[in-house]
Design an enzyme around this catalytic site. Structure first.
Site: not given
Length: 532
Positions: A318, A338
């Site tokens: 990740h 994000r």
């Protein structure tokens, strides 16, 4: 909170924030992505992989740590186990108490099968609980399972098994409704419409979430359903070896009490492996976002019994694991940060990539920034980049962070960092086991009859990279599938004599291959003791 050594970089990020918030970086071309991955992604570091010398995947490469476990000795000797002394006798034995195991248990119970869960820690101690961002499903008017399929197929480098991926995306809308009906508290608009957002690599807003603790909310609901139904759960007990019958079919497991080391025999007409991932193997020395028991146990058990693995050489790192402070090093910083508007920036405050590239591309971009480009931030515990979280409230308005990602806000606030006003430092963390046991569309192993697999222990659903939100989806879709099909299959199973002869066969294969090792497997738990 941030020490003096980070203040100059922090000021650069703050000075560029207004410009960066409005800046829309270009996405990479396919050629640029391929070159980036080949140069910087951990999956492409040939020195970190070993070639299997025995088993169904002989000749293929897997991480060194996994290779050792796959080729290791069993924890038991067949002659020490009395297979006639049966403690548990069920139709469906489920190994693993996370989202996939719980989903399987609910559906097997629905089908009238005598079902039992055995889990190494407690029910719910699983990567499902750690998932934050959400679960994908194409259930909005501008979306479709076909578009979902194209996003996931491309994001997985066109390597997914088409029939598995098709089932994943086609069953997704109903899976959301099933969870909603069980009581999962999804984020909804005042009129009851589910709120959806983008994830990396998605062309539509199809991410359903419960704030930023989606996995915990789903696991809470599934756990309560299992317990309310009275489905037996044997906690703190590991499956340390599969049992086959004299026809070579899965027929149960040898179980070990994690506290007393007592061994017991569970006989079953069908077995479901739902043991989750491998982050606690710490491949290539990476930190991990995974729960304590994620040590690839299901892959080891199935492999020794003759099952084939698929894409066991691919892991998901990740891109945004916490890199500061050290107390939460490796902890997941959800991709939802994000998707809500935060961008990744380097030590000089420059945006260096589109915020919603696929996870493998984003991870490789960060590693490049921190290595060859020399634009990483020195945290005192390695290099990192900034994730500029204050951008979220510039885009979505004051209060967005507390409303949409409250768990993330609380985690950093515990260490004196207000993510509404200050950016955070991130670096890739070992997150997901892309590869696993090869199955067909019913959920059964391609090599071992009556052995089913669900969740992160499966290989092939996502190809060689997974999109955000498709893991919480696959534990539901394939957990339910395995549970239903294992229950139906159990009605027609006539078990032969129980045997552990596959242990001796595997031992002979190891000896013939010239492998000398003292290792035993499955690993069960990581060892963090300091050894002199």
């Amino acid at each position: 909170m941030y020490p003096k050594m980070l203040q100059d970089s922090l000021k650069a990020v703050e000075a560029a924030r207004d410009e960066n918030t409005a800046y829309e970086p270009e996405r990479m071309t396919a050629e640029e992505k391929d070159a980036l991955l080949a140069a910087y992604h951990p999956d492409y570091k040939k020195s970190e992989f070993s070639t299997l010398k025995i088993g169904a995947n002989k000749g293929e490469s897997v991480p060194h740590e996994l290779c050792e476990m796959l080729q290791a000795h069993s924890r038991i000797k067949a002659e020490d186990i009395d297979l006639n002394d049966i403690t548990y006798d069920v139709d469906v034995l489920i190994i693993g108490g996370g989202g996939a195991g719980a989903s399987a248990a609910i559906e097997a119970d629905n089908a009238g099968a005598k079902t039992m869960i055995v889990t190494k820690l407690r029910i719910g101690d699983a990567n499902t609980m750690m998932a934050e961002g959400g679960i994908q499903a194409a259930d909005k008017p501008n979306d479709s399972p076909a578009i979902h399929y194209l996003d996931a197929f491309g994001g997985g480098h066109f390597a997914a098994k088409p029939e598995l991926l098709a089932k994943l995306v086609c069953d997704a809308p109903e899976a959301i409704q099933w969870l909603n009906g069980l009581g999962v508290e999804f984020d909804k608009a005042p009129d009851g419409t589910m709120i959806t957002t983008h994830g990396g690599g998605t062309s539509r807003k199809r991410m359903h979430a419960a704030k930023d603790y989606s996995g915990a909310e789903i696991m809470r609901t599934l756990r309560d359903e299992v317990l309310n139904r009275g489905i037996p759960v044997v906690d703190f007990t590991s499956a340390i070896e599969l049992i086959l019958d004299d026809k070579g079919n899965a027929a149960g497991a040898v179980l070990m009490n994690m506290e007393t080391q007592e061994l017991t025999v569970a006989r079953a007409k069908t077995v479901i492996i739902a043991t989750g991932g491998a982050g606690r193997m710490h491949y290539q020395g990476f930190p991990t976002s995974n729960h304590y028991g994620a040590t690839a146990d299901g892959l080891v058990l199935a492999y020794r019994a003759g099952a084939k693995l698929l894409y066991a050489d691919t892991l998901q790192y990740h891109p945004t694991g916490a890199a500061f402070p050290q107390q939460i090093f490796g902890a997941l910083v959800t991709e939802k940060v994000r998707s809500l508007g935060a961008k990744l920036v380097n030590r000089d405050g420059r945006v260096f990539m589109h915020p919603l590239e696929t996870r493998d591309v984003a991870a490789a971009s960060i590693i490049r920034e921190c290595s060859d480009r020399g634009e990483g931030v020195d945290t005192g515990n390695g290099k990192a980049v900034w994730l500029d979280t204050p951008m979220i409230e510039k885009v979505g308005g004051e209060g967005t962070i507390e409303k949409r990602i409250p768990a993330m806000m609380r985690m950093f606030a515990s260490y004196g960092i207000d993510i509404r006003k200050e950016p955070i430092l991130v670096y890739p963390t070992l997150h997901y086991q892309n590869g696993g046991i090869d199955i067909n569309v019913t959920g059964m192993s391609s090599c071992v009859e009556n052995l089913y697999v669900a969740g992160e222990a499966v290989g092939g659903i996502h190809g060689r990279n997974r999109l955000m939100g498709n893991s919480l989806l696959d534990i539901i879709v394939f957990g339910r599938t395995a549970g239903r099909n294992a229950a139906v299959k159990s009605k027609d199973v006539s078990l032969g004599s129980l045997t552990l002869e596959h242990i001796a066969r595997f031992d002979k294969e190891r000896k013939d291959a010239g492998i000398v090792t003292d290792a035993v497997s499955p690993k069960l738990l990581p060892d963090y003791r300091r050894h002199k």
